[in-house]
Design a protein around this motif. Sequence first.
Motif, PDB file in Angstrom:
ATOM      1  N   UNK A 158       1.089  -1.278  -0.328  1.00 25.92           N
ATOM      2  CA  UNK A 158       0.034  -0.014   0.576  1.00 25.92           C
ATOM      3  C   UNK A 158       1.305   0.969  -0.068  1.00 25.92           C
ATOM      4  N   UNK A 159       1.943   0.985   0.495  1.00 19.84           N
ATOM      5  CA  UNK A 159       3.031   2.371   0.538  1.00 19.84           C
ATOM      6  C   UNK A 159       3.885   2.739  -0.380  1.00 19.84           C
ATOM      7  N   UNK A 160       4.093   1.416  -1.821  1.00 20.49           N
ATOM      8  CA  UNK A 160       4.781   1.488  -2.462  1.00 20.49           C
ATOM      9  C   UNK A 160       3.679   2.566  -3.892  1.00 20.49           C
ATOM     10  N   UNK A 161       2.339   1.407  -3.523  1.00 22.89           N
ATOM     11  CA  UNK A 161       1.161   2.013  -4.883  1.00 22.89           C
ATOM     12  C   UNK A 161       1.339   3.577  -4.075  1.00 22.89           C
ATOM     13  N   UNK A 162       0.888   3.854  -2.686  1.00 21.32           N
ATOM     14  CA  UNK A 162       0.608   5.216  -2.702  1.00 21.32           C
ATOM     15  C   UNK A 162       1.666   6.286  -3.246  1.00 21.32           C
ATOM     16  N   UNK A 163       2.539   5.857  -3.252  1.00 21.59           N
ATOM     17  CA  UNK A 163       4.132   7.243  -3.777  1.00 21.59           C
ATOM     18  C   UNK A 163       3.688   7.144  -5.061  1.00 21.59           C
TER      19      UNK A 163
END
Length: 361
Positions: A158-163
């Motif tokens: 989710x963090x990867x996808x967000x950025x």
Amino acid sequence: MPNFEGQEKTEQPTGKKLEDARQKGQVAKSSEINSLAIFGSGLIIVFLFKSYIGGQFYEFSTDIFSKLNQVEMSHTVLQTYALRWGVFYLMLMMPILIAVFIASIVSNVSQVGFRITPEAISFSLDKFNPLKGIKRILFSTRSFVELGKSLLKLVIISIFTYFIISELIRKSIQLIDLSIEDTVEFMLDSSFSLIWKIVLFFVVIAAVDYIFQRYKFRKDMMMTKEEVKEELKQTEGDPVVKGRIKKEMMMAARRRMMHEVPKADVVITNPTHVAVALRYEMGKDGAPKVVAKGLDLVAQQIKKIAAENNVPMYEDVELARALYKTCEIGDEIPANLFKAVAQILAYIYQMKKLKKQKSII
């Protein structure tokens, strides 16, 4: 069935236990390796064929959108376009699907080898028991570990996808000035950028999980000392039973040996501790044979049977010891003892001849 509950598992698993576990489908296997193989193979195919995929999307999209103002929309037309889109998508994605399928098989075989275990895939009503299923899902250590891994992966992805998506949204403003071909290429590059970062993360997760799964499997397979003993009994036989069988076999062999003593030509003695019975059939045997031998009580029994059946006994300490050490039951005497034994047999035959002559007179 022996009960080993409560005992400390301190022994390494035996080959038999590992093989039995394998027959049941219990092996050290990481599902993260499979996930990595699927993501990795998909990524490689997309990277290798991204130009082709982008070109196909461009041609198909151009063909459809260029004709939209020329056709009258109807239920039939929409069905036709939906069918064309489905076939196009399936054919375009087929290489990726095949690569993912092969990668999933290879990843499984590389971890546990290729083997079909009927017991693991056999039908069992217990597998459809909802209570056991709920217990297995909610109250097992494995379920908590898998839940923790899933949450961790979800958070990081989710963090990867967000950025990444935040950056893509910022860059997507430029799409208004791009052609359809450039837009498709931008979408593929963006997807690739997202996927390879996820794959790198899966490499770390898969390595850690594989080590953990092997450690956990080995720990679960550990055995108590009593389990090892019980397995040894099952594979090699109960030592008590084996000892009893061996004793019975020795006694049977001794009885057969004692039946041969009355047929002997001479018994060589130590005089009290060793007795060796010899027999020689002229024209049949190449050399005298040992038909019985024994120490102490067995030697005394041989001598007793010999005396009861008028078998001559000859005292020779060195010869008796040499015969006992070098010969087994049924063996012919060695060449280096021929002369000594021949002299004794000649003496015995001479004595028998004299006795026979006296009995005739």
